[in-house]
Design an enzyme around this catalytic site. Structure first.
Site, PDB file in Angstrom:
ATOM      1  N   THR A   1       0.651  -1.115   0.077  1.00  0.00           N
ATOM      2  CA  THR A   1       0.028  -0.080   0.049  1.00  0.00           C
ATOM      3  C   THR A   1       0.685   1.398  -0.171  1.00  0.00           C
ATOM      4  OG1 THR A   1      -0.005   0.003   2.528  1.00  0.00           O
ATOM      5  CG2 THR A   1      -1.879  -1.021   1.277  1.00  0.00           C
ATOM      6  N   LYS A   2       2.096   1.169   0.157  1.00  0.00           N
ATOM      7  CA  LYS A   2       2.939   2.271   0.373  1.00  0.00           C
ATOM      8  C   LYS A   2       3.412   2.967  -0.942  1.00  0.00           C
ATOM      9  CE  LYS A   2       2.841   2.079   4.932  1.00  0.00           C
ATOM     10  NZ  LYS A   2       1.706   0.971   5.230  1.00  0.00           N
TER      11      LYS A   2
END
Length: 304
Positions: free
Chosen positions: A140-141
């Site tokens: 998700t980063k």
């Protein structure tokens, strides 16, 4: 280390593992206290419990949603050993004040920069200011290795301790194969993850710029609506805006969860603001952390 301007870095299998190594290298043990913001993800807190130490939850600032230095100082006891400063959703903590408090009380500072790669505080990159910085490369980063993380420091002695712990407690100065001088950890990043991470780092400026561009698109439109607060950015901070976030004014009388369900139904993948960690079953509730609890009640993360 060139991007962050730090001396040492250790690739890890997660940011959670990086925090665990950092706390252990600092010497955190049973009964010690670690000050953390209540508004954060559980991963900032869980490694404290792995070492049988005690997390002390303090509130965040209404403006930045990052840990409040005044609340840090109020929470310090003789058992306090570490402050974990979480750069929430890409914004930066007040690092000058936090580092001054740490020096005053002889404490260590870990910068949890999981959500803040590319953010800057007075020209210094997130993660490069405290005794340790930690990053997440989860899927998700902004930068991803699928799963992964990084531990960075400018402190030679802490780096030496951390690197031994990271390699199952093997000390490179002891020239005996398979000899473990300490009981260490296995938080290593695989070669495949590292290759992906290397390619991602070639694009880091592009990816951070895109995050900022997306945030500004939201801000341009949502600033027309009264009763919505978005991520802050102090004049001396560059926020990399990992997540564009809105806080609904309670006067709007909108149920946050119903609104998220409505957005999801119409193809907008909204998510709730992080819950206060003290609200989870294994911790003692700290509802006196008013800002953290209010942000959780009215906050929504938007797709980016």
């Amino acid at each position: 280390n060139k991007y962050l301007n730090v001396k040492h870095e250790i690739a890890t299998s997660s940011c959670t593992g990086a925090i665990h190594i950092a706390l252990k290298a600092i010497g955190v043990e049973a009964g010690d206290e670690v000050i953390v913001p209540d508004a954060t993800w559980i991963a900032s807190v869980a490694p404290i419990t792995y070492l049988c130490a005690n997390p002390v939850f303090v509130d965040v600032m209404k403006s930045t949603w990052c840990i409040d230095p005044k609340k840090i100082e109020e929470a310090i006891t003789p058992q306090t050993k570490v402050i974990i400063a979480v750069h929430l959703y890409g914004n930066m903590c007040e690092m000058d004040e936090i580092m001054a408090i740490a020096r005053k009380y002889n404490l260590y500072v870990i910068e949890d920069s999981a959500e803040a790669i590319g953010s800057e505080y007075k020209g210094q990159k997130a993660g490069s200011i405290g005794d340790f910085g930690v990053f997440s490369f989860h899927g998700t980063k902004t930068i991803t290795t699928g799963e992964g993380g990084m531990l960075v420091t400018n402190n030679d002695a802490l780096y030496e301790k951390a690197s031994i712990l990271h390699d199952h407690g093997r000390d490179p100065k002891i020239k005996k194969m398979f000899w473990a001088e300490k009981v260490g950890f296995k938080y290593k990043m695989s070669n495949l993850q590292a290759a992906l991470g290397y390619a991602q780092m070639q694009r880091v400026q592009e990816l951070v710029s895109k995050k900022i561009e997306i945030f500004n698109m939201y801000k341009k439109e949502l600033s027309k609506i009264d009763g919505i607060q978005m991520n802050d950015e102090q004049e001396y901070v560059k926020n990399s805006y990992w997540m564009p976030t809105i806080i609904l004014d309670e006067k709007l009388n909108i149920n946050r969860d119903n609104f998220i369900a409505y957005l999801n139904k119409h193809g907008i993948g909204a998510r709730p603001f992080l819950y206060p960690v003290s609200s989870f079953p294994e911790f003692n509730s700290r509802e006196d952390n008013i800002v953290s609890y209010k942000l959780s009640k009215y906050g929504i993360n938007l797709p980016s």
